[in-house]
Design a protein around this motif. Structure first.
Motif, PDB file in Angstrom:
ATOM      1  N   ARG A 693     -15.532  30.065  52.099  1.00  0.00           N
ATOM      2  CA  ARG A 693     -16.239  29.067  52.898  1.00  0.00           C
ATOM      3  C   ARG A 693     -16.130  29.471  54.352  1.00  0.00           C
ATOM      4  O   ARG A 693     -15.135  30.080  54.786  1.00  0.00           O
ATOM      5  CB  ARG A 693     -15.621  27.690  52.685  1.00  0.00           C
ATOM      6  CG  ARG A 693     -15.687  27.220  51.226  1.00  0.00           C
ATOM      7  CD  ARG A 693     -15.117  25.819  51.072  1.00  0.00           C
ATOM      8  NE  ARG A 693     -13.693  25.800  51.455  1.00  0.00           N
ATOM      9  CZ  ARG A 693     -12.710  26.096  50.642  1.00  0.00           C
ATOM     10  NH1 ARG A 693     -12.965  26.482  49.388  1.00  0.00           N
ATOM     11  NH2 ARG A 693     -11.450  26.035  51.055  1.00  0.00           N
ATOM     12  N   ALA A 694     -17.137  29.132  55.115  1.00  0.00           N
ATOM     13  CA  ALA A 694     -17.182  29.565  56.516  1.00  0.00           C
ATOM     14  C   ALA A 694     -15.983  29.069  57.298  1.00  0.00           C
ATOM     15  O   ALA A 694     -15.537  29.695  58.268  1.00  0.00           O
ATOM     16  CB  ALA A 694     -18.482  29.087  57.159  1.00  0.00           C
ATOM     17  N   THR A 695     -15.432  27.900  56.908  1.00  0.00           N
ATOM     18  CA  THR A 695     -14.290  27.355  57.638  1.00  0.00           C
ATOM     19  C   THR A 695     -13.036  28.221  57.487  1.00  0.00           C
ATOM     20  O   THR A 695     -12.100  28.120  58.290  1.00  0.00           O
ATOM     21  CB  THR A 695     -13.990  25.949  57.121  1.00  0.00           C
ATOM     22  OG1 THR A 695     -13.794  26.002  55.698  1.00  0.00           O
ATOM     23  CG2 THR A 695     -15.149  25.018  57.432  1.00  0.00           C
ATOM     24  N   MET A 696     -12.982  29.070  56.467  1.00  0.00           N
ATOM     25  CA  MET A 696     -11.803  29.918  56.262  1.00  0.00           C
ATOM     26  C   MET A 696     -11.640  30.939  57.373  1.00  0.00           C
ATOM     27  O   MET A 696     -10.543  31.418  57.636  1.00  0.00           O
ATOM     28  CB  MET A 696     -11.905  30.635  54.909  1.00  0.00           C
ATOM     29  CG  MET A 696     -11.741  29.725  53.708  1.00  0.00           C
ATOM     30  SD  MET A 696     -11.781  30.670  52.165  1.00  0.00           S
ATOM     31  CE  MET A 696     -11.567  29.372  50.962  1.00  0.00           C
ATOM     32  N   ARG A 697     -12.745  31.291  58.060  1.00  0.00           N
ATOM     33  CA  ARG A 697     -12.633  32.281  59.125  1.00  0.00           C
ATOM     34  C   ARG A 697     -11.811  31.769  60.294  1.00  0.00           C
ATOM     35  O   ARG A 697     -11.280  32.546  61.082  1.00  0.00           O
ATOM     36  CB  ARG A 697     -14.023  32.678  59.614  1.00  0.00           C
ATOM     37  CG  ARG A 697     -14.794  33.542  58.633  1.00  0.00           C
ATOM     38  CD  ARG A 697     -16.067  34.052  59.265  1.00  0.00           C
ATOM     39  NE  ARG A 697     -16.795  34.979  58.387  1.00  0.00           N
ATOM     40  CZ  ARG A 697     -17.932  35.568  58.700  1.00  0.00           C
ATOM     41  NH1 ARG A 697     -18.506  35.299  59.882  1.00  0.00           N
ATOM     42  NH2 ARG A 697     -18.516  36.387  57.856  1.00  0.00           N
ATOM     43  N   ALA A 698     -11.766  30.430  60.425  1.00  0.00           N
ATOM     44  CA  ALA A 698     -11.017  29.863  61.536  1.00  0.00           C
ATOM     45  C   ALA A 698      -9.510  29.929  61.317  1.00  0.00           C
ATOM     46  O   ALA A 698      -8.726  29.763  62.258  1.00  0.00           O
ATOM     47  CB  ALA A 698     -11.451  28.418  61.773  1.00  0.00           C
ATOM     48  N   LEU A 699      -9.103  30.079  60.070  1.00  0.00           N
ATOM     49  CA  LEU A 699      -7.667  30.133  59.785  1.00  0.00           C
ATOM     50  C   LEU A 699      -7.101  31.468  60.252  1.00  0.00           C
ATOM     51  O   LEU A 699      -7.704  32.517  60.075  1.00  0.00           O
ATOM     52  CB  LEU A 699      -7.423  29.963  58.280  1.00  0.00           C
ATOM     53  CG  LEU A 699      -7.913  28.631  57.691  1.00  0.00           C
ATOM     54  CD1 LEU A 699      -7.704  28.609  56.182  1.00  0.00           C
ATOM     55  CD2 LEU A 699      -7.175  27.470  58.345  1.00  0.00           C
TER      56      LEU A 699
END
Length: 961
Positions: A693-699
């Motif tokens: 998911r695109a939000t995983m890149r923020a981790l």
């Protein structure tokens, strides 16, 4: 008168007494001497006597009146004890007869093998019972006496001998003896001339040609020439000398003949190339024969006897060698068989002659002539061998011959197309190689269409047509020809046209070279360049190429939605550490096979690195179907793997990234997103599938973020050094510790080395971490040793990475750490793995020696799981050997690996202490102690503890305070 009478009586009495005491011979039978007899052999008609004094009393043969008389013969020198022979001749004719008594000085026939009779003056004098006394005549090679027999007389002759033996005695008619000597002289002259010319010719050839066989053959020829001259008496006529010197020359020449024959055999057969011991045997044999030449001066018969035995031995051994090498295809040996067989026959004939089995007067001249004939055949043999291809050896070849030789040496075959006749000729080697009948590739150019690969027939036709049209240029093409078994072989055709006076192409000539192996190697290189060497799967380069092609098609076709699935084995490094690297390799190969069965042929499975696999899914379009495929991959990848006699459980984490034109403009982005999803699955405990998911890149959980945090970990004091106890098995006391790094991450919590050390090695931060661990361990060790004074002192081992070892600053780091604190020599140990030191063994050996000289100890970790090269193990100055836990733990049958005892014994033989890792219970410790293992570490003796807890354990808390 009265006074003189007693004296006369006394003298008469003494004379009668001397006659009675002198040896007496019985009457012998006279040999009749006819007028027409040319020669009579008296050898068996004589009686031999060995005298005890210088007188011999002889009973004569009965005369015409039948009366037997006695005569007394005195030796020429008083006081000597010579040998005698007695014979009698009768003349029953009415004419006076003159004859010659001939006793040859040397006679090969019957001379013997052991202590042979080498000849000398035989008869000192001959005394006749009546008539004219025998007269000695001059002769170089025999004792000759002229006798005169009156008509009707019977004369007894007594001959005083100079030697114990008289090999032969003949009575010759003078003219017949002269004719015999004349004919024999002619024969001797011919033989000597042939031998001399042969020796001179071989010497000249030796001067012209420097091959080693020519001086050996020339030496043999000169030796035979000298021997012939001695045997024929020519040598004594030139150099003079008495019988004793003649015996020395004869014995010395026979010794040299054996030596030159041995040298020729060794040089001709080139025996030194077959075995180095052949040179040693030949050298010892030659030294022995050289000693025989010196022995001939002191004891000629002994030297000659040994030389004759040596000649027979050389002949027999040489015959065996010639047959053996000929059977094995050595051309020189094959060419020497007739000559050596003749030599062996000559040796057998000579043996019969010297032992007396052959007694004919022609035997000796025949043997001498045969010896010259053998040398002549040897000369012909070496000339044939040396001059076959002599022009090739000395460069006397034409340019066309040189090209033909180069073509044959290169292994290429001829290709010749007669354009006018439309007929192709190729060397028969290619047809034999392909298993085709002779002439199958000859004929019109179109004949080759039947054996050419279908995809290359047009190129073959176009190449030949271009030659005919352009009438210039070259063909340099690779074609495949079909063999009789259906397999195709690669051949490279290099040809050019031959243009006539009218400008038209008359022929196309060139070569065909078999390049099948080169093509196979090229294909292997191409395959290896884009495939993983362990699993055979596509590597990163080939996967990215196929992914790029799939993304390009996806941009053009909206219905095509490729997906990337990334799979990684959970805690794979721990599996490697516990089960060993061979087990890890087996797991990777098993995973490759299992995942390949799950995917479809249009999908691509690749191995990116280590235990990380990635798959390009193009066979399914629906995300639900791709998710089912990922779940199936998870199931097969989590099935335990059997290795040796144990079962290894597996857990895998899978991340899936679906194609999104907005997010995946580049192929690297899609692979990176799949890896992020896979790491997220690991963070959640592993053994599961996560979709990106695109939000995983923020981790900040990816390796880039982890590397950035690692750079500041030392500054923030997040790195801690823990210590796992190492126990002395003899008394269960703490002997030392292994220093282990832990990272207290502000968000991820405490991380073990397996989670951040690979990142540290990639970014280079490992050098700072290693220096931190080294200094902190040395400081703690100093505190422990001050608090606990034991012998041997406590020690601590610190792990060293490849980045640290292969940089020269490591020596400075160790020196700095040891200079800051006071610790016992060798108690601060650097711990290295086998694979680490074998990356560059030469540099590692130098570095470790310098470190050992600084006072640090060295421990070899994970022994048995890497290269285990005993040759290098002896070169490295390790003092401690750590046995990997895979050898300590029990196998599936409850027993320990049998190699464990051997490893302990090997370490002790090399003077090393042994530390066993992975000891889980007290039974392990007891059994290891019984095997001779000094130290152990594992959960049975405690988990890694902090520095404060380690101080309390060794009683150093008060010292630290």
């Amino acid at each position: 008168m009265r006074r003189k009478l007693p004296r006369a009586s006394l003298a008469l009495a003494l004379a009668l007494l001397a006659c009675l005491l002198a040896p007496a011979a019985r009457a012998i039978e006279a040999v009749r001497t006819p007028l027409d007899a040319r020669v009579i052999d008296l050898t068996k008609s004589v009686e031999s006597y060995s005298s005890a004094g210088d007188r011999l009393l002889v009973a004569t043969a009965p005369g015409a009146d039948g009366i037997v008389r006695r005569i007394e013969v005195r030796a020429r020198e008083e006081g000597t004890r010579p040998n005698w022979i007695v014979f009698a001749l009768s003349n029953d004719t009415g004419e006076q007869i003159e004859r010659l008594i001939v006793a040859p000085h040397f006679r090969l026939v019957g001379s013997g093998v052991i202590w042979p009779d080498l000849g000398a003056t035989r008869i000192s004098a001959i005394t006749a019972s009546q008539g004219y006394p025998p007269e000695r005549e001059d002769s170089e090679d025999a004792d000759v006496f002229r006798l005169t027999l009156d008509p009707g007389a019977t004369v007894t002759y007594v001959a005083e001998l100079r030697t114990p033996n008289l090999p032969q005695l003949h009575l010759w008619e003078p003219d017949a003896y002269k004719d015999r000597q004349t004919s024999l002289a002619l024969y001797k002259g011919i033989v000597i001339g042939v031998a001399g010319l042969l020796a001179l010719f071989l010497t000249i050839v030796f001067v012209v040609r420097g091959a080693v066989i020519f001086p050996a053959a020339a030496a043999l020829a000169w030796t035979v020439l000298i021997y012939v001259c001695i045997d024929f008496g020519f040598w004594s006529r030139i150099f003079g000398g008495e019988g004793a010197s003649d015996r020395i020359w004869r014995a010395g020449t026979e010794s040299i003949l054996a030596a030159t024959l041995l040298v020729f055999l060794f040089a001709y057969l080139n025996l030194n190339r077959w075995h180095v011991r052949a040179s040693h045997v030949a050298a010892i044999w030659l030294l022995f024969l050289a000693a025989l030449v010196g022995l001939a001066v002191y004891d000629a018969p002994v030297a000659a006897g040994v030389a004759r035995i040596s000649i027979a031995a050389v002949g027999a051994v040489g015959f065996v060698l010639v047959l053996y090498l000929a059977i094995h295809g050595y051309d020189r040996a094959v060419m020497l068989i007739p000559t050596w067989f003749l030599l062996l026959a000559w040796i057998v004939g000579a043996a019969f002659a010297v032992t007396g089995a052959l007694t004919n007067d022609l035997v000796s001249p025949a043997l001498i002539g045969g010896l010259v004939l053998i040398v002549m055949l040897i000369g012909f043999t070496i000339m044939q061998n040396a001059f076959v291809g002599s022009g090739l050896a000395h460069g006397a070849v034409s340019d066309s011959e040189r090209k033909a030789l180069a073509l044959a040496g290169g292994g290429d075959v001829i290709f010749d197309w007669d354009v006018a006749a439309d007929r192709i000729y190729v060397s028969p080697e290619i047809e034999a190689q392909l298993g085709l009948p002779r002439g199958a590739l000859e004929g019109p150019a179109s004949t080759w269409f039947d054996v050419l690969h279908p995809s290359e027939r047009d190129r073959y036709r176009a190449s030949l047509d271009a030659m005919l049209e352009q009438r210039r240029g070259r063909i340099n093409q690779d074609f495949r020809l079909r063999a009789a078994d259906g397999q195709y072989h690669w051949f490279r055709l290099r040809a050019r046209p031959v243009v006539g006076a009218d400008g038209e192409a008359l022929r196309v000539v060139g070569t065909l070279a078999d390049v099948t192996e080169a093509k196979a190697a090229e294909e292997r290189l191409l395959h290896d360049a884009v495939h993983d060497s362990l699993t055979g799967l596509p590597n990163r380069e080939l996967f990215h190429d196929r992914l790029g092609a799939a993304l390009a098609l996806a941009e053009a076709d909206p219905n095509l939605r490729p997906a990337v699935m990334c799979l990684d084995v959970d805690r794979f490094k721990e599996i490697n550490a516990s089960a060993g690297f061979p087990a890890g390799d087996s797991i990777l190969i098993a995973l490759a096979r299992r995942l390949s069965r799950v995917l479809k042929p249009q999908d691509t499975l690749a191995r990116l690195q280590g235990d990380e696999f990635v798959a390009l899914i193009v066979s399914e379009k629906e995300q639900s179907r791709i998710a089912e495929l990922a779940s199936a991959a998870l199931r097969v990848a989590s099935t335990p793997v059997a290795f040796s006699d144990r079962e290894i459980p597996l857990s895998t984490s899978i991340g899936v990234a679906f194609y999104d034109p907005q997010l995946h403009a580049r192929r690297e982005d899609m692979v990176k997103d799949a890896e992020i999803a896979m790491r997220h699955a690991k963070r959640l405990g592993g053994g599961r599938v996560e979709t990106f998911r695109a939000t995983m890149r923020a981790l900040r959980s990816d390796r880039v973020g982890l590397a950035a945090d690692l750079r500041r970990a030392l500054e923030r004091g997040e790195m801690k050094l823990f210590f796992q106890p190492i126990v002395r098995l003899e008394d269960r006391t703490v002997a030392g510790f292994e220093a282990l790094l832990r990272w207290d991450h502000p968000r991820e919590g405490r991380l073990g080395p397996a989670e951040f050390i690979p990142v540290a090695e990639e970014t280079g931060t490992i050098i700072d971490l290693g220096l931190f661990a080294l200094k902190r361990a040395a400081s703690e060790l100093s505190v422990w040793q001050r608090a606990l004074d034991v012998d041997p002192p406590l020690f601590v081992s610190v792990n060293v990475s490849s980045r640290q070892l292969l940089r020269h600053d490591l020596i400075g780091d160790v020196k700095s750490a040891l200079s800051r604190v006071e610790v016992a020599p060798g108690s601060l140990k650097l711990e290295l793995t086998e694979s680490l030191v074998m990356e560059n063994p030469e540099l590692a050996a130098q570095m470790l020696t310098r470190i050992r000289e600084l006072g640090a100890g060295l421990a070899l970790d994970d022994f048995g799981t890497g290269f285990s090269s005993l040759a290098y193990l002896q070169r490295f100055p390790f003092d401690t050997l750590k046995i990997d836990r895979s050898f300590v733990g029990r196998n599936g049958s409850g027993a320990r690996p049998i190699i464990l005892r051997s490893i302990v014994a090997l370490a002790h033989d090399l003077g090393m202490d042994v530390v066993a890792e992975g000891v889980e219970d007290e039974s392990d410790a007891i059994e290891l102690s019984q095997l001779g293992c000094e130290y152990a570490q594992g959960f049975a003796f405690g988990h890694p503890i902090s520095a404060d807890e380690a101080r309390k354990l060794v009683g150093a808390a008060s010292v630290a305070a």
